[in-house]
Design an enzyme around this catalytic site. Structure first.
Site, mmCIF file in Angstrom:
data_model
loop_
_atom_site.group_PDB
_atom_site.id
_atom_site.type_symbol
_atom_site.label_atom_id
_atom_site.label_comp_id
_atom_site.label_asym_id
_atom_site.label_seq_id
_atom_site.Cartn_x
_atom_site.Cartn_y
_atom_site.Cartn_z
ATOM 1 N N LEU A 142 0.868 -1.173 0.000
ATOM 2 C CA LEU A 142 0.000 0.000 0.000
ATOM 3 C C LEU A 142 0.900 1.216 0.000
ATOM 4 O O LEU A 142 1.950 1.222 0.655
ATOM 5 C CB LEU A 142 -0.889 0.030 1.257
ATOM 6 C CG LEU A 142 -1.999 -1.015 1.382
ATOM 7 C CD1 LEU A 142 -2.759 -0.806 2.687
ATOM 8 C CD2 LEU A 142 -2.965 -0.961 0.201
ATOM 9 N N ASP A 143 0.503 2.267 -0.720
ATOM 10 C CA ASP A 143 1.265 3.517 -0.696
ATOM 11 C C ASP A 143 1.351 4.043 0.725
ATOM 12 O O ASP A 143 0.465 3.789 1.560
ATOM 13 C CB ASP A 143 0.593 4.572 -1.585
ATOM 14 C CG ASP A 143 0.665 4.223 -3.061
ATOM 15 O OD1 ASP A 143 1.582 3.473 -3.449
ATOM 16 O OD2 ASP A 143 -0.207 4.690 -3.820
ATOM 17 N N LYS A 144 2.387 4.792 1.001
ATOM 18 C CA LYS A 144 2.593 5.351 2.337
ATOM 19 C C LYS A 144 1.351 6.055 2.864
ATOM 20 O O LYS A 144 0.961 5.877 4.023
ATOM 21 C CB LYS A 144 3.772 6.327 2.314
ATOM 22 C CG LYS A 144 4.018 7.035 3.644
ATOM 23 C CD LYS A 144 5.132 8.054 3.524
ATOM 24 C CE LYS A 144 5.313 8.818 4.836
ATOM 25 N NZ LYS A 144 6.365 9.860 4.737
ATOM 26 N N THR A 146 -1.764 5.718 1.918
ATOM 27 C CA THR A 146 -2.997 4.930 1.861
ATOM 28 C C THR A 146 -3.088 4.084 3.120
ATOM 29 O O THR A 146 -2.126 3.431 3.509
ATOM 30 C CB THR A 146 -2.999 4.003 0.623
ATOM 31 O OG1 THR A 146 -2.914 4.787 -0.563
ATOM 32 C CG2 THR A 146 -4.266 3.159 0.576
ATOM 33 N N ARG A 243 -5.847 5.733 -8.454
ATOM 34 C CA ARG A 243 -5.505 7.151 -8.558
ATOM 35 C C ARG A 243 -5.556 7.636 -10.012
ATOM 36 O O ARG A 243 -6.081 8.720 -10.301
ATOM 37 C CB ARG A 243 -4.120 7.378 -7.949
ATOM 38 C CG ARG A 243 -4.081 7.041 -6.466
ATOM 39 C CD ARG A 243 -2.675 6.865 -5.928
ATOM 40 N NE ARG A 243 -1.928 8.117 -5.969
ATOM 41 C CZ ARG A 243 -0.660 8.225 -5.574
ATOM 42 N NH1 ARG A 243 -0.010 7.157 -5.115
ATOM 43 N NH2 ARG A 243 -0.045 9.401 -5.638
#
Length: 302
Positions: A142-144, A146, A243
């Site tokens: 997961l992105d930082k 998110t 996104r």
């Protein structure tokens, strides 16, 4: 009282909560509310990731606070008791996997700048308490910025089983996305081929087979003229897929400057991995983990 309510109550008792009254920077605010501690002690608490702002970890001493925000400070004893698991909660653990609920602001894996304050590093330390040879393996990321459900493997066999048959093993990956603008259509989907630019920016191509095929389904949960809250289901799992597809729809994810966002009322990325359902790599058991929608997403999109 339900198990979830007990967990929430316990979590609340482990932290100190303060409401911001006027604009100020984070370190001066902490020094004021923790006046019994030295400056170095407060800076240490901040650097260890024990401070969250509206449920998002913040380690920058010069972060600008705004009236109405909630600052939570995890007590030192609670941090030690949780084996320094800062910024996440273990939802499930067995011999093969660990499932966590990650807070926004915590890196999934190490970068050149940050090696230790990551989900992966902390879980490695966690499993090594039981045996120095134990390890944790990255299955997906997961992105930082998110938040939400994320899974790690505890052995190479489980990792390979999950990664080699990810689409077959994973039955559901549901996110909630807080996006800019009023989404009129109650539900729909977007299909495109994703490519990555030389500057590592993902973008859509409508030319068949020009990149990796990506399909995103969405359903509107609630909204107003400024913001919409969408339930988003991934049919494919490509880099930055949600996104890019939200930008393609004309409704970029809140706080996502990289992909067209102009505002950030929630002061974080408006993306949360709400549900992860999959087949256990060893037992074949169907497992499903669901987390709550961040309250700030619900408040902004009313």
């Amino acid at each position: 009282m339900s198990k979830k309510q007990r967990s929430t109550k316990q979590k609340q008792s482990q932290s100190l909560y303060y409401t911001v009254k006027e604009p100020t920077k984070l370190l001066p605010f902490l020094l004021e509310v923790m006046s019994n501690r030295s400056r170095n002690s407060v800076k240490s608490i901040l650097s260890r990731g024990q401070v969250t702002i509206d449920d998002q970890i913040e380690t920058q001493f010069d972060y600008l606070l705004h009236p109405g925000q909630t600052v939570a400070i995890l007590k030192n004893k609670a941090a030690v008791k949780r084996s320094a698991l800062i910024g996440m909660e273990i939802l499930h653990e067995d011999d093969d996997i660990i499932v966590i609920n990650k807070e926004a602001g915590l890196l999934s894996i190490a970068t050149e700048k940050e090696k230790h304050q990551t989900a992966h590093h902390q879980l490695m330390e966690h499993v090594r308490h039981e045996g120095p040879q134990n390890r944790v393996f990255v299955v997906h990321r997961l992105d930082k910025d998110t938040s939400g459900v994320m899974m790690f493997a505890k052995n190479e066999t489980a990792k390979r089983t999950l990664q080699n048959a990810w689409r077959e093993k994973v039955a559901e990956r549901t996110y909630v996305a807080l996006v800019e603008g009023e989404v009129k259509k109650e539900k729909g989907y977007i299909s495109s081929w994703l490519r990555e630019s030389k500057t590592h920016l993902m973008y859509s191509s409508t030319t068949p087979n020009d990149g990796l095929h990506a399909i995103t389904h969405y359903e509107k949960l609630q909204g107003n003229k400024d913001y919409s809250l969408l339930k988003v289901e991934l049919e494919t799992g490509r880099k930055n897929q949600i996104r890019v597809h939200m930008l393609d729809l004309g409704f970029p994810v809140v706080g996502d400057k990289k992909y067209g966002s102009k505002t950030n009322k929630v002061r974080r990325l408006g993306l949360h991995a709400m549900v992860l359902a999959f087949e256990h790599p060893s037992t074949g058991e169907k497992l499903r983990f669901e987390t709550e929608i961040p309250q700030i997403f619900l408040g902004v999109s009313k």
